[in-house]
Motif scaffolding. Structure first.
Motif, PDB file in Angstrom:
ATOM      1  N   LEU A 135       0.855  -1.190   0.000  1.00 19.46           N
ATOM      2  CA  LEU A 135       0.000   0.000   0.000  1.00 19.46           C
ATOM      3  C   LEU A 135       0.886   1.233   0.000  1.00 19.46           C
ATOM      4  N   GLU A 136       0.859   1.963  -1.070  1.00 18.11           N
ATOM      5  CA  GLU A 136       1.718   3.134  -1.199  1.00 18.11           C
ATOM      6  C   GLU A 136       1.106   4.335  -0.485  1.00 18.11           C
ATOM      7  N   GLY A 137       1.923   5.000   0.299  1.00 16.82           N
ATOM      8  CA  GLY A 137       1.452   6.229   0.928  1.00 16.82           C
ATOM      9  C   GLY A 137       0.754   6.022   2.250  1.00 16.82           C
ATOM     10  N   TYR A 138       0.666   4.794   2.690  1.00 17.40           N
ATOM     11  CA  TYR A 138       0.023   4.533   3.979  1.00 17.40           C
ATOM     12  C   TYR A 138       1.075   4.005   4.956  1.00 17.40           C
ATOM     13  N   ILE A 186      -9.888   0.999   1.481  1.00 18.68           N
ATOM     14  CA  ILE A 186      -8.854   0.163   0.866  1.00 18.68           C
ATOM     15  C   ILE A 186      -9.576  -0.955   0.115  1.00 18.68           C
ATOM     16  N   PRO A 187      -9.298  -1.072  -1.177  1.00 21.48           N
ATOM     17  CA  PRO A 187     -10.015  -2.076  -1.972  1.00 21.48           C
ATOM     18  C   PRO A 187      -9.851  -3.478  -1.391  1.00 21.48           C
ATOM     19  N   MET A 192      -6.898  -0.512   9.642  1.00 23.65           N
ATOM     20  CA  MET A 192      -5.520  -0.064   9.835  1.00 23.65           C
ATOM     21  C   MET A 192      -5.508   1.371  10.330  1.00 23.65           C
ATOM     22  N   ARG A 193      -4.563   1.681  11.184  1.00 23.04           N
ATOM     23  CA  ARG A 193      -4.395   3.048  11.654  1.00 23.04           C
ATOM     24  C   ARG A 193      -2.947   3.452  11.480  1.00 23.04           C
ATOM     25  N   GLY A 194      -2.750   4.720  11.196  1.00 18.94           N
ATOM     26  CA  GLY A 194      -1.393   5.198  11.000  1.00 18.94           C
ATOM     27  C   GLY A 194      -1.405   6.590  10.412  1.00 18.94           C
ATOM     28  N   ARG A 195      -0.442   6.849   9.540  1.00 15.11           N
ATOM     29  CA  ARG A 195      -0.358   8.185   8.951  1.00 15.11           C
ATOM     30  C   ARG A 195      -0.276   8.089   7.453  1.00 15.11           C
ATOM     31  N   ARG A 196      -0.977   8.962   6.773  1.00 18.11           N
ATOM     32  CA  ARG A 196      -0.816   9.058   5.334  1.00 18.11           C
ATOM     33  C   ARG A 196       0.496   9.766   5.071  1.00 18.11           C
ATOM     34  N   HIS A 227     -11.715  -2.681   3.003  1.00 23.81           N
ATOM     35  CA  HIS A 227     -10.997  -2.442   4.249  1.00 23.81           C
ATOM     36  C   HIS A 227     -10.902  -0.948   4.497  1.00 23.81           C
ATOM     37  N   HIS A 228     -10.358  -0.583   5.663  1.00 27.97           N
ATOM     38  CA  HIS A 228     -10.261   0.843   5.992  1.00 27.97           C
ATOM     39  C   HIS A 228      -8.902   1.190   6.587  1.00 27.97           C
ATOM     40  N   PHE A 229      -8.484   2.385   6.243  1.00 28.49           N
ATOM     41  CA  PHE A 229      -7.284   2.957   6.855  1.00 28.49           C
ATOM     42  C   PHE A 229      -7.689   4.291   7.473  1.00 28.49           C
ATOM     43  N   ILE A 230      -7.317   4.505   8.724  1.00 24.48           N
ATOM     44  CA  ILE A 230      -7.663   5.743   9.416  1.00 24.48           C
ATOM     45  C   ILE A 230      -6.396   6.530   9.684  1.00 24.48           C
TER      46      ILE A 230
END
Lengths: 133, 133
Positions: free
Chosen positions: A113-116, B100-101, B125-129, B87-90
DNA sequence: GTTCGTGCAAACGGTTTGCAACAAT
DNA sequence: ATTGTTGCAAACCGTTTGCACGAAC
Protein backbone atom coordinates in the motif's frame (compact mmCIF):
# COMPACT_ATOMS: atom_id res chain seq x y z
CA UNK A 1 1.98 -9.14 48.08
CA UNK A 2 -0.75 -7.96 45.75
CA UNK A 3 -0.11 -8.16 42.05
CA UNK A 4 -2.62 -5.48 41.10
CA UNK A 5 -1.03 -2.98 43.45
CA UNK A 6 2.37 -3.88 42.08
CA UNK A 7 1.18 -3.19 38.54
CA UNK A 8 -0.05 0.24 39.54
CA UNK A 9 3.10 1.09 41.46
CA UNK A 10 5.24 -0.03 38.54
CA UNK A 11 3.53 2.65 36.46
CA UNK A 12 3.81 5.30 39.15
CA UNK A 13 0.10 5.25 39.98
CA UNK A 14 -0.99 5.65 43.57
CA UNK A 15 -2.87 2.45 44.38
CA UNK A 16 -5.98 3.90 45.93
CA UNK A 17 -8.81 1.61 46.93
CA UNK A 18 -10.90 2.59 43.92
CA UNK A 19 -8.13 2.17 41.37
CA UNK A 20 -7.21 -1.22 42.73
CA UNK A 21 -10.85 -2.28 42.61
CA UNK A 22 -11.23 -1.17 38.99
CA UNK A 23 -8.04 -2.76 37.72
CA UNK A 24 -8.53 -5.93 39.71
CA UNK A 25 -12.02 -6.35 38.32
CA UNK A 26 -10.93 -5.86 34.73
CA UNK A 27 -8.11 -8.35 35.10
CA UNK A 28 -10.50 -10.84 36.60
CA UNK A 29 -13.34 -10.81 34.08
CA UNK A 30 -12.62 -11.92 30.55
CA UNK A 31 -15.06 -9.53 28.89
CA UNK A 32 -14.49 -6.31 27.05
CA UNK A 33 -16.38 -3.94 29.28
CA UNK A 34 -17.63 -0.43 28.76
CA UNK A 35 -16.96 2.15 31.44
CA UNK A 36 -20.52 1.97 32.71
CA UNK A 37 -20.34 -1.81 32.91
CA UNK A 38 -17.17 -1.50 34.95
CA UNK A 39 -18.94 0.99 37.21
CA UNK A 40 -21.92 -1.27 37.78
CA UNK A 41 -19.84 -4.36 38.43
CA UNK A 42 -17.21 -2.76 40.61
CA UNK A 43 -19.92 -1.14 42.71
CA UNK A 44 -21.00 -4.55 43.93
CA UNK A 45 -17.73 -4.93 45.79
CA UNK A 46 -16.91 -1.30 46.32
CA UNK A 47 -20.26 0.54 46.63
CA UNK A 48 -18.75 3.92 47.37
CA UNK A 49 -17.22 4.53 43.96
CA UNK A 50 -18.44 7.27 41.70
CA UNK A 51 -18.93 7.34 37.95
CA UNK A 52 -16.34 10.08 37.57
CA UNK A 53 -13.71 8.06 39.39
CA UNK A 54 -14.28 5.03 37.19
CA UNK A 55 -13.92 7.12 34.06
CA UNK A 56 -10.86 8.89 35.44
CA UNK A 57 -9.28 5.63 36.45
CA UNK A 58 -9.92 3.87 33.17
CA UNK A 59 -8.50 6.77 31.20
CA UNK A 60 -5.48 6.83 33.49
CA UNK A 61 -4.89 3.11 33.01
CA UNK A 62 -5.08 3.57 29.25
CA UNK A 63 -2.64 6.47 29.39
CA UNK A 64 -0.25 4.27 31.36
CA UNK A 65 -0.59 1.36 28.95
CA UNK A 66 -2.22 -1.02 31.35
CA UNK A 67 -5.35 -1.10 29.18
CA UNK A 68 -6.32 -0.30 25.62
CA UNK A 69 -9.52 1.11 24.25
CA UNK A 70 -11.15 -0.54 21.28
CA UNK A 71 -13.71 0.98 18.95
CA UNK A 72 -15.87 -2.00 18.14
CA UNK A 73 -19.37 -1.19 19.37
CA UNK A 74 -21.65 1.63 18.47
CA UNK A 75 -22.07 4.26 21.12
CA UNK A 76 -19.40 3.15 23.52
CA UNK A 77 -15.74 2.41 23.83
CA UNK A 78 -14.68 -0.88 25.39
CA UNK A 79 -11.59 -1.46 27.48
CA UNK A 80 -9.26 -4.28 26.57
CA UNK A 81 -6.85 -5.83 29.05
CA UNK A 82 -4.92 -7.27 26.15
CA UNK A 83 -2.51 -4.54 25.07
CA UNK A 84 -0.65 -6.65 22.50
CA UNK A 85 -1.72 -6.93 18.86
CA UNK A 86 -4.65 -9.23 18.29
CA UNK A 87 -7.84 -9.47 16.29
CA UNK A 88 -11.48 -9.32 17.31
CA UNK A 89 -14.65 -11.21 16.64
CA UNK A 90 -17.98 -9.64 17.60
CA UNK A 91 -20.98 -11.88 18.13
CA UNK A 92 -23.82 -9.94 16.58
CA UNK A 93 -26.46 -11.74 18.61
CA UNK A 94 -25.03 -11.13 22.07
CA UNK A 95 -22.71 -8.23 21.39
CA UNK A 96 -19.94 -10.15 23.11
CA UNK A 97 -16.43 -9.47 21.87
CA UNK A 98 -13.84 -12.22 21.54
CA UNK A 99 -10.09 -11.83 21.26
CA UNK A 100 -8.57 -13.71 18.35
CA UNK A 101 -4.87 -14.44 18.78
CA UNK A 102 -2.57 -12.62 16.44
CA UNK A 103 -1.19 -15.90 15.15
CA UNK A 104 -4.62 -17.22 14.11
CA UNK A 105 -4.87 -14.93 11.09
CA UNK A 106 -2.43 -13.71 8.54
CA UNK A 107 -2.85 -10.49 6.59
CA UNK A 108 -0.80 -9.98 3.45
CA UNK A 109 -0.54 -7.21 0.94
CA UNK A 110 -0.28 -4.33 3.38
CA UNK A 111 3.34 -3.63 2.47
CA UNK A 112 2.38 -2.78 -1.07
CA UNK A 113 0.00 0.00 0.00
CA UNK A 114 1.72 3.13 -1.20
CA UNK A 115 1.45 6.23 0.93
CA UNK A 116 0.02 4.53 3.98
CA UNK A 117 2.28 4.37 7.02
CA UNK A 118 0.63 1.64 9.06
CA UNK A 119 1.19 1.90 12.80
CA UNK A 120 -1.10 -0.94 13.70
CA UNK A 121 -3.86 -3.00 12.23
CA UNK A 122 -6.31 -5.69 13.15
CA UNK A 123 -8.95 -7.84 11.55
CA UNK A 124 -12.46 -7.15 12.81
CA UNK A 125 -14.90 -9.98 12.21
CA UNK A 126 -18.63 -10.03 12.87
CA UNK A 127 -20.96 -12.99 12.90
CA UNK A 128 -22.30 -15.59 15.25
CA UNK A 129 -20.62 -17.87 17.72
CA UNK A 130 -21.60 -21.42 17.01
CA UNK A 131 -21.88 -24.45 19.24
CA UNK A 132 -20.44 -24.15 22.71
CA UNK A 133 -21.97 -21.27 24.67
CA UNK B 1 -33.12 12.35 -15.62
CA UNK B 2 -31.58 12.47 -12.18
CA UNK B 3 -29.59 9.50 -11.01
CA UNK B 4 -30.01 10.21 -7.32
CA UNK B 5 -33.77 10.31 -7.66
CA UNK B 6 -33.68 7.09 -9.63
CA UNK B 7 -31.71 5.39 -6.84
CA UNK B 8 -34.28 6.44 -4.28
CA UNK B 9 -37.22 5.38 -6.45
CA UNK B 10 -35.60 2.01 -7.10
CA UNK B 11 -35.70 1.40 -3.36
CA UNK B 12 -39.26 2.63 -2.99
CA UNK B 13 -38.23 5.83 -1.22
CA UNK B 14 -40.11 9.02 -1.95
CA UNK B 15 -37.51 11.40 -3.34
CA UNK B 16 -38.22 14.45 -1.26
CA UNK B 17 -36.06 17.51 -1.57
CA UNK B 18 -34.24 16.76 1.68
CA UNK B 19 -33.58 13.11 0.93
CA UNK B 20 -32.23 13.92 -2.50
CA UNK B 21 -29.99 16.60 -1.02
CA UNK B 22 -28.59 14.20 1.58
CA UNK B 23 -27.96 11.31 -0.78
CA UNK B 24 -26.60 13.53 -3.52
CA UNK B 25 -24.16 15.12 -1.13
CA UNK B 26 -22.90 11.79 0.18
CA UNK B 27 -22.41 10.44 -3.31
CA UNK B 28 -20.52 13.58 -4.26
CA UNK B 29 -18.02 13.86 -1.43
CA UNK B 30 -15.49 11.10 -1.01
CA UNK B 31 -15.33 11.32 2.75
CA UNK B 32 -16.82 9.12 5.42
CA UNK B 33 -19.07 11.62 7.12
CA UNK B 34 -20.85 11.60 10.44
CA UNK B 35 -24.51 12.56 10.57
CA UNK B 36 -23.69 15.99 11.96
CA UNK B 37 -21.14 16.59 9.23
CA UNK B 38 -23.76 15.69 6.67
CA UNK B 39 -26.15 18.11 8.34
CA UNK B 40 -23.68 20.98 8.32
CA UNK B 41 -22.60 20.43 4.72
CA UNK B 42 -26.05 19.81 3.28
CA UNK B 43 -27.35 22.92 5.00
CA UNK B 44 -25.14 25.05 2.81
CA UNK B 45 -27.20 24.08 -0.21
CA UNK B 46 -30.45 23.29 1.52
CA UNK B 47 -30.64 25.58 4.57
CA UNK B 48 -34.08 24.51 5.65
CA UNK B 49 -33.18 20.98 6.66
CA UNK B 50 -33.41 19.83 10.24
CA UNK B 51 -31.16 17.60 12.27
CA UNK B 52 -33.95 15.08 12.74
CA UNK B 53 -34.54 14.79 9.04
CA UNK B 54 -30.89 14.15 8.33
CA UNK B 55 -30.76 11.41 10.95
CA UNK B 56 -34.02 9.92 9.72
CA UNK B 57 -32.85 10.00 6.13
CA UNK B 58 -29.46 8.47 6.83
CA UNK B 59 -31.00 5.66 8.83
CA UNK B 60 -33.51 5.08 6.08
CA UNK B 61 -30.79 4.90 3.44
CA UNK B 62 -28.91 2.39 5.57
CA UNK B 63 -32.04 0.29 6.01
CA UNK B 64 -32.50 0.30 2.24
CA UNK B 65 -28.87 -0.68 1.58
CA UNK B 66 -27.89 2.52 -0.14
CA UNK B 67 -25.38 3.27 2.62
CA UNK B 68 -23.54 1.38 5.34
CA UNK B 69 -22.54 2.50 8.79
CA UNK B 70 -19.01 1.92 9.97
CA UNK B 71 -17.75 1.92 13.53
CA UNK B 72 -14.31 3.39 13.13
CA UNK B 73 -14.24 6.58 15.16
CA UNK B 74 -14.84 7.14 18.80
CA UNK B 75 -18.11 8.80 19.66
CA UNK B 76 -19.73 8.72 16.26
CA UNK B 77 -20.82 6.45 13.49
CA UNK B 78 -19.74 7.28 9.94
CA UNK B 79 -21.71 6.60 6.80
CA UNK B 80 -20.06 4.76 3.96
CA UNK B 81 -21.33 4.99 0.40
CA UNK B 82 -19.38 1.85 -0.41
CA UNK B 83 -21.67 -1.03 0.53
CA UNK B 84 -19.40 -3.78 -0.83
CA UNK B 85 -16.69 -5.46 1.25
CA UNK B 86 -13.57 -3.39 1.65
CA UNK B 87 -11.00 -2.44 4.25
CA UNK B 88 -10.26 0.84 5.99
CA UNK B 89 -7.28 2.96 6.86
CA UNK B 90 -7.66 5.74 9.42
CA UNK B 91 -5.20 8.62 9.40
CA UNK B 92 -4.59 9.27 13.07
CA UNK B 93 -3.45 12.84 12.47
CA UNK B 94 -6.43 14.07 10.50
CA UNK B 95 -9.03 11.49 11.42
CA UNK B 96 -9.72 10.97 7.75
CA UNK B 97 -10.84 7.51 6.72
CA UNK B 98 -9.69 5.87 3.50
CA UNK B 99 -11.28 2.94 1.71
CA UNK B 100 -8.85 0.16 0.87
CA UNK B 101 -10.01 -2.08 -1.97
CA UNK B 102 -10.89 -5.61 -0.99
CA UNK B 103 -8.32 -6.95 -3.44
CA UNK B 104 -5.44 -4.99 -1.90
CA UNK B 105 -5.24 -7.23 1.17
CA UNK B 106 -5.60 -10.89 1.74
CA UNK B 107 -6.61 -12.44 5.03
CA UNK B 108 -5.96 -16.12 5.61
CA UNK B 109 -6.58 -18.46 8.50
CA UNK B 110 -10.16 -17.45 9.19
CA UNK B 111 -11.54 -20.78 7.99
CA UNK B 112 -9.72 -22.61 10.73
CA UNK B 113 -11.39 -20.61 13.50
CA UNK B 114 -13.61 -23.17 15.19
CA UNK B 115 -16.96 -22.06 16.48
CA UNK B 116 -16.97 -18.68 14.78
CA UNK B 117 -19.50 -18.19 12.00
CA UNK B 118 -18.09 -15.17 10.18
CA UNK B 119 -20.66 -13.08 8.35
CA UNK B 120 -18.24 -10.36 7.33
CA UNK B 121 -14.83 -9.07 8.19
CA UNK B 122 -12.49 -6.26 7.34
CA UNK B 123 -8.99 -5.11 8.13
CA UNK B 124 -8.85 -1.85 10.07
CA UNK B 125 -5.52 -0.06 9.83
CA UNK B 126 -4.39 3.05 11.65
CA UNK B 127 -1.39 5.20 11.00
CA UNK B 128 -0.36 8.18 8.95
CA UNK B 129 -0.82 9.06 5.33
CA UNK B 130 2.52 9.82 3.80
CA UNK B 131 3.53 12.01 0.93
CA UNK B 132 0.78 13.39 -1.27
CA UNK B 133 -1.71 15.43 0.71
C1' DG C 1 -58.64 13.14 4.30
C1' DT C 2 -55.40 9.89 5.35
C1' DT C 3 -50.73 8.96 5.00
C1' DC C 4 -46.14 10.34 4.99
C1' DG C 5 -42.40 13.60 5.80
C1' DT C 6 -40.56 17.47 8.18
C1' DG C 7 -39.01 20.68 11.93
C1' DC C 8 -38.62 21.68 16.58
C1' DA C 9 -37.64 20.77 21.18
C1' DA C 10 -37.17 17.65 24.68
C1' DA C 11 -35.23 13.39 26.14
C1' DC C 12 -31.57 10.09 26.29
C1' DG C 13 -27.06 7.67 27.08
C1' DG C 14 -22.15 7.78 27.29
C1' DT C 15 -18.52 10.80 28.64
C1' DT C 16 -16.18 14.94 30.50
C1' DT C 17 -15.64 18.82 33.48
C1' DG C 18 -15.80 22.17 37.50
C1' DC C 19 -15.60 22.29 41.99
C1' DA C 20 -15.62 21.54 46.90
C1' DA C 21 -14.26 18.16 50.43
C1' DC C 22 -10.73 15.23 51.70
C1' DA C 23 -6.45 12.38 51.91
C1' DA C 24 -1.76 11.76 51.50
C1' DT C 25 2.85 13.54 51.41
C1' DA D 1 0.87 23.67 52.87
C1' DT D 2 0.83 21.57 48.81
C1' DT D 3 -0.48 18.12 45.84
C1' DG D 4 -3.35 14.45 44.30
C1' DT D 5 -7.94 11.90 44.57
C1' DT D 6 -12.71 11.51 45.13
C1' DG D 7 -17.81 12.39 44.69
C1' DC D 8 -21.39 15.09 43.02
C1' DA D 9 -23.77 17.68 39.75
C1' DA D 10 -23.87 20.08 35.73
C1' DA D 11 -22.41 20.31 31.12
C1' DC D 12 -21.61 18.19 26.65
C1' DC D 13 -22.24 15.77 22.37
C1' DG D 14 -24.22 12.44 19.23
C1' DT D 15 -28.52 10.41 18.60
C1' DT D 16 -33.52 9.36 19.18
C1' DT D 17 -38.23 10.45 20.09
C1' DG D 18 -42.86 12.87 20.58
C1' DC D 19 -45.62 15.77 18.52
C1' DA D 20 -47.84 19.14 15.66
C1' DC D 21 -47.71 21.32 11.15
C1' DG D 22 -47.64 20.71 6.27
C1' DA D 23 -47.24 18.30 1.75
C1' DA D 24 -48.51 14.52 -1.30
C1' DC D 25 -51.27 10.91 -2.87
Amino acid sequence: MDETIAMLRARGIQPTQQRVAVLRHILKVMEHLSADEVLAQVRRECPMISRATVYNTLNLLVRKDLLRTQILKEGTVVFDRNVSPHHHFIDEASGRIYDIPWSALKVSGEKSLEGYEIREYQVVMRGRRRGQK
